[in-house]
Design an enzyme around this catalytic site. Structure first.
Site, PDB file in Angstrom:
ATOM      1  N   HIS A 175      -1.190 -21.101   1.088  1.00  0.00           N
ATOM      2  CA  HIS A 175      -0.160 -20.060   1.168  1.00  0.00           C
ATOM      3  C   HIS A 175       0.495 -19.790  -0.195  1.00  0.00           C
ATOM      4  O   HIS A 175       0.824 -18.658  -0.523  1.00  0.00           O
ATOM      5  CB  HIS A 175       0.932 -20.447   2.176  1.00  0.00           C
ATOM      6  CG  HIS A 175       0.468 -20.376   3.603  1.00  0.00           C
ATOM      7  ND1 HIS A 175      -0.558 -21.141   4.099  1.00  0.00           N
ATOM      8  CD2 HIS A 175       0.893 -19.626   4.640  1.00  0.00           C
ATOM      9  CE1 HIS A 175      -0.750 -20.875   5.369  1.00  0.00           C
ATOM     10  NE2 HIS A 175       0.119 -19.941   5.737  1.00  0.00           N
TER      11      HIS A 175
ATOM     12  N   ARG B 111       7.631   3.947  -5.176  1.00  0.00           N
ATOM     13  CA  ARG B 111       7.789   3.055  -4.010  1.00  0.00           C
ATOM     14  C   ARG B 111       6.784   1.905  -4.089  1.00  0.00           C
ATOM     15  O   ARG B 111       7.099   0.768  -3.748  1.00  0.00           O
ATOM     16  CB  ARG B 111       7.630   3.853  -2.713  1.00  0.00           C
ATOM     17  CG  ARG B 111       7.981   3.036  -1.480  1.00  0.00           C
ATOM     18  CD  ARG B 111       8.057   3.889  -0.220  1.00  0.00           C
ATOM     19  NE  ARG B 111       6.762   4.457   0.142  1.00  0.00           N
ATOM     20  CZ  ARG B 111       6.567   5.275   1.175  1.00  0.00           C
ATOM     21  NH1 ARG B 111       7.589   5.631   1.942  1.00  0.00           N
ATOM     22  NH2 ARG B 111       5.365   5.745   1.445  1.00  0.00           N
TER      23      ARG B 111
ATOM     24  N   LEU C  19      11.485   1.418   6.385  1.00  0.00           N
ATOM     25  CA  LEU C  19      10.843   1.953   5.194  1.00  0.00           C
ATOM     26  C   LEU C  19      11.455   3.325   4.918  1.00  0.00           C
ATOM     27  O   LEU C  19      11.540   4.150   5.834  1.00  0.00           O
ATOM     28  CB  LEU C  19       9.342   2.111   5.450  1.00  0.00           C
ATOM     29  CG  LEU C  19       8.565   2.612   4.247  1.00  0.00           C
ATOM     30  CD1 LEU C  19       8.319   1.459   3.276  1.00  0.00           C
ATOM     31  CD2 LEU C  19       7.236   3.201   4.677  1.00  0.00           C
TER      32      LEU C  19
ATOM     33  N   GLU D  71      13.418   2.483  13.050  1.00  0.00           N
ATOM     34  CA  GLU D  71      12.428   3.534  12.750  1.00  0.00           C
ATOM     35  C   GLU D  71      11.374   3.520  13.835  1.00  0.00           C
ATOM     36  O   GLU D  71      11.545   2.889  14.879  1.00  0.00           O
ATOM     37  CB  GLU D  71      11.829   3.317  11.358  1.00  0.00           C
ATOM     38  CG  GLU D  71      11.153   1.980  11.183  1.00  0.00           C
ATOM     39  CD  GLU D  71      10.557   1.771   9.797  1.00  0.00           C
ATOM     40  OE1 GLU D  71      10.284   2.751   9.087  1.00  0.00           O
ATOM     41  OE2 GLU D  71      10.334   0.601   9.432  1.00  0.00           O
TER      42      GLU D  71
ATOM     43  N   LYS E 196       6.494  -1.785   1.740  1.00  0.00           N
ATOM     44  CA  LYS E 196       5.341  -1.196   2.428  1.00  0.00           C
ATOM     45  C   LYS E 196       4.183  -2.194   2.337  1.00  0.00           C
ATOM     46  O   LYS E 196       3.270  -2.056   1.509  1.00  0.00           O
ATOM     47  CB  LYS E 196       4.993   0.176   1.837  1.00  0.00           C
ATOM     48  CG  LYS E 196       4.195   1.039   2.809  1.00  0.00           C
ATOM     49  CD  LYS E 196       4.239   2.501   2.432  1.00  0.00           C
ATOM     50  CE  LYS E 196       3.269   3.352   3.223  1.00  0.00           C
ATOM     51  NZ  LYS E 196       3.452   3.415   4.654  1.00  0.00           N
TER      52      LYS E 196
ATOM     53  N   ARG F 198      -7.946 -21.895   0.332  1.00  0.00           N
ATOM     54  CA  ARG F 198      -6.918 -21.250   1.163  1.00  0.00           C
ATOM     55  C   ARG F 198      -5.603 -22.025   1.050  1.00  0.00           C
ATOM     56  O   ARG F 198      -5.539 -23.209   1.364  1.00  0.00           O
ATOM     57  CB  ARG F 198      -7.372 -21.203   2.624  1.00  0.00           C
ATOM     58  CG  ARG F 198      -6.425 -20.418   3.513  1.00  0.00           C
ATOM     59  CD  ARG F 198      -6.921 -20.344   4.942  1.00  0.00           C
ATOM     60  NE  ARG F 198      -5.935 -19.682   5.788  1.00  0.00           N
ATOM     61  CZ  ARG F 198      -4.870 -20.291   6.291  1.00  0.00           C
ATOM     62  NH1 ARG F 198      -4.659 -21.565   6.055  1.00  0.00           N
ATOM     63  NH2 ARG F 198      -4.013 -19.601   7.029  1.00  0.00           N
TER      64      ARG F 198
ATOM     65  N   TYR G  66       0.827  -1.206   0.000  1.00  0.00           N
ATOM     66  CA  TYR G  66       0.000   0.000   0.000  1.00  0.00           C
ATOM     67  C   TYR G  66       0.861   1.254   0.000  1.00  0.00           C
ATOM     68  O   TYR G  66       2.085   1.191   0.177  1.00  0.00           O
ATOM     69  CB  TYR G  66      -0.938  -0.001   1.211  1.00  0.00           C
ATOM     70  CG  TYR G  66      -0.268   0.320   2.535  1.00  0.00           C
ATOM     71  CD1 TYR G  66       0.599  -0.577   3.144  1.00  0.00           C
ATOM     72  CD2 TYR G  66      -0.497   1.541   3.179  1.00  0.00           C
ATOM     73  CE1 TYR G  66       1.219  -0.271   4.360  1.00  0.00           C
ATOM     74  CE2 TYR G  66       0.116   1.842   4.379  1.00  0.00           C
ATOM     75  CZ  TYR G  66       0.968   0.938   4.974  1.00  0.00           C
ATOM     76  OH  TYR G  66       1.584   1.236   6.162  1.00  0.00           O
TER      77      TYR G  66
HETATM   78  N1  PDD Z   1       3.195   5.102   7.338  1.00  0.00           N
HETATM   79  N2  PDD Z   1       8.001   3.835   8.454  1.00  0.00           N
HETATM   80  C1  PDD Z   1       6.835   3.185   8.637  1.00  0.00           C
HETATM   81  C2  PDD Z   1       6.869   1.842   9.271  1.00  0.00           C
HETATM   82  C3  PDD Z   1       5.624   3.785   8.237  1.00  0.00           C
HETATM   83  O1  PDD Z   1       4.470   3.115   8.393  1.00  0.00           O
HETATM   84  C4  PDD Z   1       5.642   5.079   7.663  1.00  0.00           C
HETATM   85  C5  PDD Z   1       4.395   5.787   7.219  1.00  0.00           C
HETATM   86  C6  PDD Z   1       6.889   5.724   7.496  1.00  0.00           C
HETATM   87  C7  PDD Z   1       6.991   7.091   6.870  1.00  0.00           C
HETATM   88  O2  PDD Z   1       6.808   7.042   5.482  1.00  0.00           O
HETATM   89  P1  PDD Z   1       6.238   8.303   4.680  1.00  0.00           P
HETATM   90  O3  PDD Z   1       7.066   9.482   5.055  1.00  0.00           O
HETATM   91  O4  PDD Z   1       6.400   7.928   3.254  1.00  0.00           O
HETATM   92  O5  PDD Z   1       4.798   8.470   5.096  1.00  0.00           O
HETATM   93  C8  PDD Z   1       8.036   5.067   7.904  1.00  0.00           C
HETATM   94  C9  PDD Z   1       1.965   5.581   6.754  1.00  0.00           C
HETATM   95  C10 PDD Z   1       1.711   7.039   6.887  1.00  0.00           C
HETATM   96  C11 PDD Z   1       0.810   4.703   7.201  1.00  0.00           C
HETATM   97  O6  PDD Z   1       1.061   3.508   7.323  1.00  0.00           O
HETATM   98  O7  PDD Z   1      -0.299   5.188   7.379  1.00  0.00           O
END
Ligand code: PDD
Length: 289
Positions: free
Chosen positions: A102, A51, A203, A179, A147, A100, A32
């Site tokens: 995997h 991304r 990320l 992070e 992501k 179902r 996403y």
């Molecule tokens: N999440 N790291 C993680 C684990 C995140 O979920 C996010 C943002 C970021 C920052 O990424 P960006 O600057 O591109 O938003 C870093 C979004 C906002 C969410 O999951 O809603």
């Protein structure tokens, strides 16, 4: 009525339905993006789509839409949204399976879901007073640069912060900063902005890139490298960044004030400089004013 896009059709969110056999639902098998929109201008759409493509490549799922098609979907949702600012969710899963299993189905029909939502920017007091965070071990997998919609660990980690009356959980792997549960983390020490280097353990945020660019444009020294837990504890300032939170100062970590001297436990001077640059950038570049 909230409009969404599901598998080629714009429709009211209330009517949108997916199969309970969807791999996104059963396995979290999807990726996403969350894109902030200011004055009906999606911010860094190309970078978000780039991304998304990297995430799709990483999970071996063909991109179901072309860039032009993604842009078309985003633009329609932005145009029809009630407010000028919003946030756009783009989500692609590996779609439904007959049984179902995997292993990937032989034939895949991905599920594509897109939604415009109210942009929840942080309340003023989070900026002026700062936020509190806790820290813990990063219990996630080793592909955090993807992501992915499988966010169970992130949800548990964020909830740990909420249960402790805090806003974010800062994650460490083998004693090194990765992070936040849903954000990137920056450290300021002796006037230098430290950022963890991009790798599979975090990320790379679109906001992370913006903050490093703004620092470079305004002559703030940066150092992108591994950052130890000791350095985080000894930070003059700590920040969290994300598309929806922008840049927020973390003024308390694990019950201890961040920083020393007059600004201990308060947003620091480097944060205020970055905040100003970010707001200018938002007005001139993001909103195009
Ligand atoms: N999440 N790291 C993680 C684990 C995140 O979920 C996010 C943002 C970021 C920052 O990424 P960006 O600057 O591109 O938003 C870093 C979004 C906002 C969410 O999951 O809603």
């Amino acid at each position: 009525m909230t409009l969404c896009y599901l598998n080629g059709t714009f429709q009211p969110l209330e009517h949108a339905a997916i199969s309970p056999m969807d791999r996104g639902f059963l396995f979290g098998d999807g990726v996403y993006e969350v894109i902030p929109v200011y004055s009906r201008r999606p911010f860094r759409l190309d970078e978000h789509l780039g991304r998304l493509q990297r995430s799709l490549d990483a999970i071996r799922l063909a991109n179901p839409l072309s860039s032009t098609q993604w842009q078309g979907v985003v633009n329609r949702l932005v145009t029809e949204f009630a407010a000028d600012d919003c946030s756009i969710l783009l989500q692609v899963t590996r779609g439904p399976m007959a049984v179902r299993n995997h292993a990937f189905p032989a034939t895949i029909t991905p599920t594509v879901f897109c939604l415009a939502e109210k942009l929840h920017t942080p309340p003023d007091e989070q900026r002026t007073q700062g936020i509190s965070a806790i820290s813990t071990a990063d219990i996630r997998w080793l592909r955090c640069n993807v992501k992915a919609t499988s966010l169970l660990a992130n949800c548990l980690l964020r909830q740990m912060a909420i249960d402790a009356g805090c806003a974010e959980t800062i994650l460490f792997r083998d004693g090194m900063l990765s992070e936040g549960a849903a954000s990137n983390i920056f450290v300021v020490k002796d006037g230098v902005l430290l950022a963890p280097q991009q790798n599979h353990l975090m990320l790379t945020g679109i906001t992370y890139d913006v903050v490093l660019e703004l620092a470079a444009n305004h002559g703030l020294k940066t150092d992108v490298r591994d950052i130890s837990d000791a350095e985080v504890c000894a930070a003059d300032e700590l920040w969290m960044t994300s598309s929806t939170k922008e840049v927020l100062p973390i003024v308390e970590l694990d019950g201890q004030k961040v920083g020393a001297g007059k600004t201990a436990g308060l947003p620091g001077p480097v944060f205020w400089a970055m905040y100003g640059w970010y707001q200018d950038f938002k007005r001139t570049v993001m909103r195009g004013n």
